[in-house]
Design a protein around this motif. Structure first.
Motif, PDB file in Angstrom:
ATOM      1  N   ARG A 277      25.762  -4.604 -87.393  1.00 44.50           N
ATOM      2  CA  ARG A 277      26.294  -4.491 -88.756  1.00 44.50           C
ATOM      3  C   ARG A 277      26.846  -5.798 -89.311  1.00 44.50           C
ATOM      4  N   GLU A 278      27.219  -6.737 -88.469  1.00 40.32           N
ATOM      5  CA  GLU A 278      27.725  -8.017 -88.961  1.00 40.32           C
ATOM      6  C   GLU A 278      26.598  -8.909 -89.463  1.00 40.32           C
ATOM      7  N   ASP A 279      25.365  -8.636 -89.031  1.00 37.65           N
ATOM      8  CA  ASP A 279      24.249  -9.532 -89.338  1.00 37.65           C
ATOM      9  C   ASP A 279      23.234  -8.966 -90.311  1.00 37.65           C
ATOM     10  N   MET A 280      23.243  -7.661 -90.543  1.00 35.88           N
ATOM     11  CA  MET A 280      22.228  -7.089 -91.429  1.00 35.88           C
ATOM     12  C   MET A 280      22.721  -5.802 -92.077  1.00 35.88           C
ATOM     13  N   GLU A 281      22.037  -5.405 -93.133  1.00 36.87           N
ATOM     14  CA  GLU A 281      22.338  -4.164 -93.838  1.00 36.87           C
ATOM     15  C   GLU A 281      21.709  -2.988 -93.093  1.00 36.87           C
ATOM     16  N   PRO A 282      22.229  -1.767 -93.333  1.00 35.64           N
ATOM     17  CA  PRO A 282      21.685  -0.607 -92.619  1.00 35.64           C
ATOM     18  C   PRO A 282      20.184  -0.436 -92.743  1.00 35.64           C
ATOM     19  N   PHE A 283      19.625  -0.681 -93.937  1.00 35.32           N
ATOM     20  CA  PHE A 283      18.187  -0.459 -94.095  1.00 35.32           C
ATOM     21  C   PHE A 283      17.377  -1.473 -93.279  1.00 35.32           C
ATOM     22  N   GLU A 284      17.962  -2.630 -92.980  1.00 36.21           N
ATOM     23  CA  GLU A 284      17.275  -3.625 -92.173  1.00 36.21           C
ATOM     24  C   GLU A 284      17.307  -3.271 -90.681  1.00 36.21           C
TER      25      GLU A 284
ATOM     26  N   GLU B 103      16.140  12.314 -91.180  1.00 35.51           N
ATOM     27  CA  GLU B 103      17.558  12.078 -90.921  1.00 35.51           C
ATOM     28  C   GLU B 103      17.902  10.686 -90.402  1.00 35.51           C
ATOM     29  N   LEU B 104      16.967   9.981 -89.764  1.00 34.75           N
ATOM     30  CA  LEU B 104      17.358   8.744 -89.091  1.00 34.75           C
ATOM     31  C   LEU B 104      17.971   7.724 -90.046  1.00 34.75           C
ATOM     32  N   GLY B 105      17.358   7.512 -91.195  1.00 42.01           N
ATOM     33  CA  GLY B 105      17.919   6.554 -92.151  1.00 42.01           C
ATOM     34  C   GLY B 105      19.341   6.918 -92.547  1.00 42.01           C
ATOM     35  N   LYS B 106      19.562   8.201 -92.799  1.00 42.35           N
ATOM     36  CA  LYS B 106      20.916   8.655 -93.143  1.00 42.35           C
ATOM     37  C   LYS B 106      21.860   8.477 -91.967  1.00 42.35           C
ATOM     38  N   HIS B 107      21.379   8.723 -90.755  1.00 42.38           N
ATOM     39  CA  HIS B 107      22.228   8.565 -89.574  1.00 42.38           C
ATOM     40  C   HIS B 107      22.675   7.119 -89.407  1.00 42.38           C
ATOM     41  N   ILE B 108      21.788   6.188 -89.708  1.00 39.01           N
ATOM     42  CA  ILE B 108      22.148   4.774 -89.614  1.00 39.01           C
ATOM     43  C   ILE B 108      23.217   4.434 -90.647  1.00 39.01           C
ATOM     44  N   SER B 109      23.043   4.906 -91.871  1.00 40.79           N
ATOM     45  CA  SER B 109      24.038   4.646 -92.916  1.00 40.79           C
ATOM     46  C   SER B 109      25.379   5.291 -92.582  1.00 40.79           C
ATOM     47  N   LEU B 110      25.337   6.516 -92.097  1.00 37.81           N
ATOM     48  CA  LEU B 110      26.580   7.200 -91.737  1.00 37.81           C
ATOM     49  C   LEU B 110      27.270   6.503 -90.564  1.00 37.81           C
ATOM     50  N   SER B 111      26.490   6.000 -89.613  1.00 33.99           N
ATOM     51  CA  SER B 111      27.069   5.271 -88.489  1.00 33.99           C
ATOM     52  C   SER B 111      27.748   3.994 -88.959  1.00 33.99           C
ATOM     53  N   ALA B 112      27.137   3.318 -89.933  1.00 33.76           N
ATOM     54  CA  ALA B 112      27.743   2.097 -90.469  1.00 33.76           C
ATOM     55  C   ALA B 112      29.090   2.399 -91.122  1.00 33.76           C
ATOM     56  N   LEU B 113      29.150   3.493 -91.878  1.00 35.04           N
ATOM     57  CA  LEU B 113      30.412   3.884 -92.499  1.00 35.04           C
ATOM     58  C   LEU B 113      31.444   4.246 -91.443  1.00 35.04           C
ATOM     59  N   GLU B 114      31.026   4.967 -90.423  1.00 33.05           N
ATOM     60  CA  GLU B 114      31.966   5.355 -89.362  1.00 33.05           C
ATOM     61  C   GLU B 114      32.478   4.129 -88.604  1.00 33.05           C
ATOM     62  N   ALA B 115      31.602   3.166 -88.350  1.00 38.16           N
ATOM     63  CA  ALA B 115      32.018   1.948 -87.670  1.00 38.16           C
ATOM     64  C   ALA B 115      33.020   1.157 -88.496  1.00 38.16           C
TER      65      ALA B 115
END
Length: 322
Positions: A277-284, A305-317
Motif C-alpha cells: 500500500r505504500e508503493d501503489m494504489e489498490p487497483f494496481e 469480490e477480489l477487487g472489492k476485497h483489496i480495496s476493503l483491505s486497504a481501508l482496514e490497513a
C-alpha cells in the motif's frame, strides 16, 4: 399435529407435500427436487445450497441450512433466505422425523441465512429463535427490512411474501444447550470477522462445527461488513477447537483443513495489501495479488469480490494505523 405436518412426516406422501403447501403457502419446489439433506454426522444433516448469487432461478437459495435430530427434538441452524425456502427445509426435515423443531439458530445478520425463520414460526408458534445480540439489534434497526428488500430485488420478487421473523433470544459466549443427548455449544466471535454478528456452533459429541460465513468452502463471499484481520483471527480460533467436521456458510462440508484453507485466502489478500500500500494504489495491486491466489480463481464470487476485497483491505490497513 396438523394435517400438513402429518403428510410431510410420511416419506410415502412426501411427493404430495408441495401441493399441500401450495394451497395456502408458497414453497420452494427447486429445493425439494434438487437439494437433499446430506448426513454429515450421526445426528447432523446439511442441505448444501448452490453457490451462485441469489437470482430468479435459484429463488434466493444459496446457503447451507442444517439441522440436528435427536430423540427429543430438531434444532435448525440457518434455515435460508425466504419463507418459501424455509418451508422446503421444513419439508425435508419432515421426511426424516416428526420431532418438533423447538430451536432455530442464526450464524449472522445476512438475510440469506435466516429469513427462512418464518416457516418454522408458522409450524410452531412456540419455537425460539437465537442469535448474537448484535444481530438482533441490527435486524431491529433496519437490517431485516433491508434484507427482505434486497432478496426481493435480486430474485425479481421470487421471495415475495417473506416476513422477517427476527430472533429474540440473545446468545452469550459459552452458552450450552441440551438438545437431548447432544450439546450445542455457542462460540461468539469477538469484534468483526465476516460481520460483527458472527456465531459459530459446535456439537462436541460429534465433533461438528457450524461456522456461518466466517468460513466458506470454494466460495468467495462479500466482506463489506467484515474484517480480514478479524476473519483470520476467527479461523485461528476455530482451528483450536476439537472438531473434525466443518459445515461452512457456503460450499460443501468437509474436514478441518477447510479452516486453514479459507484463512489463507483472507490472510494472503490482507497481508499483501499491507505490504504494497505504500508503493501503489489498490487497483494496481490486483495482478500481483492474483498471482498468489491461483488455488481460489475458480471459486464462485472470486471475480466479483477480489477487487472489492483489496480495496476493503486497504481501508482496514489504514484504520490499523490509528
Amino acid at each position: 399435529m396438523n394435517k400438513t405436518v402429518l403428510l410431510l412426516a410420511c416419506p410415502l406422501l412426501s411427493a404430495l407435500s408441495a401441493s399441500v403447501w401450495a394451497e395456502d403457502r408458497k414453497i420452494d419446489q427447486g429445493l425439494l427436487d434438487n437439494y437433499q439433506p446430506e448426513q454429515v454426522a450421526e445426528h447432523v444433516y446439511v442441505i448444501h445450497g448452490p453457490t451462485a448469487y441469489p437470482n430468479k432461478q435459484n429463488q434466493g437459495f444459496m446457503n447451507n441450512p442444517a439441522f440436528i435430530v435427536t430423540d427429543k427434538e430438531v434444532t435448525v441452524i440457518d434455515p435460508g433466505s425466504s419463507s418459501a425456502i424455509g418451508r422446503a427445509v421444513l419439508a425435508q426435515i419432515r421426511k426424516i422425523t416428526d420431532k418438533p423443531v423447538n430451536k432455530v439458530f442464526t450464524t449472522h445478520v445476512h438475510g440469506d441465512h435466516w429469513l427462512g425463520n418464518q416457516a418454522f414460526q408458522e409450524e410452531n408458534p412456540e419455537v425460539k429463535f437465537y442469535a448474537h445480540p448484535n444481530m438482533i439489534e441490527e435486524a431491529k434497526n433496519g437490517a431485516a427490512a433491508e434484507w427482505v428488500s434486497t432478496m426481493d430485488s435480486m430474485t425479481e420478487n421470487a421471495t415475495a411474501g417473506t416476513e422477517a421473523v427476527i430472533p429474540t433470544e440473545a446468545l452469550t459466549d459459552g452458552d450450552s444447550f441440551d438438545l437431548g443427548g447432544l450439546t450445542l455449544k455457542v462460540h461468539l466471535i469477538t469484534g468483526k470477522a465476516h460481520t460483527d454478528t458472527d456465531v459459530m456452533f459446535e456439537i462436541p459429541e460429534e465433533k461438528v462445527l457450524f461456522t456461518g460465513d466466517t468460513i466458506n468452502n470454494k466460495r468467495i463471499v462479500r466482506m463489506d461488513d467484515g474484517s480480514f484481520a478479524g476473519g483470520v483471527k476467527a479461523a485461528d480460533y476455530a482451528m483450536g477447537l476439537d472438531v473434525d467436521k466443518v459445515v461452512p456458510g457456503h460450499g460443501h462440508s468437509g474436514g478441518k483443513n477447510m479452516l486453514a484453507y479459507y484463512r489463507d485466502y483472507l490472510s494472503k489478500v490482507y497481508n499483501s495489501v499491507k505490504k504494497m500500500r505504500e508503493d501503489m494504489e489498490p487497483f494496481e495491486m490486483k495482478p500481483k495479488i492474483e498471482a498468489e491466489l491461483t488455488d481460489y480463481k475458480g471459486w464462485p464470487g472470486y471475480q466479483e469480490e477480489l477487487g472489492k476485497h483489496i480495496s476493503l483491505s486497504a481501508l482496514e490497513a489504514e484504520q490499523e494505523d490509528f
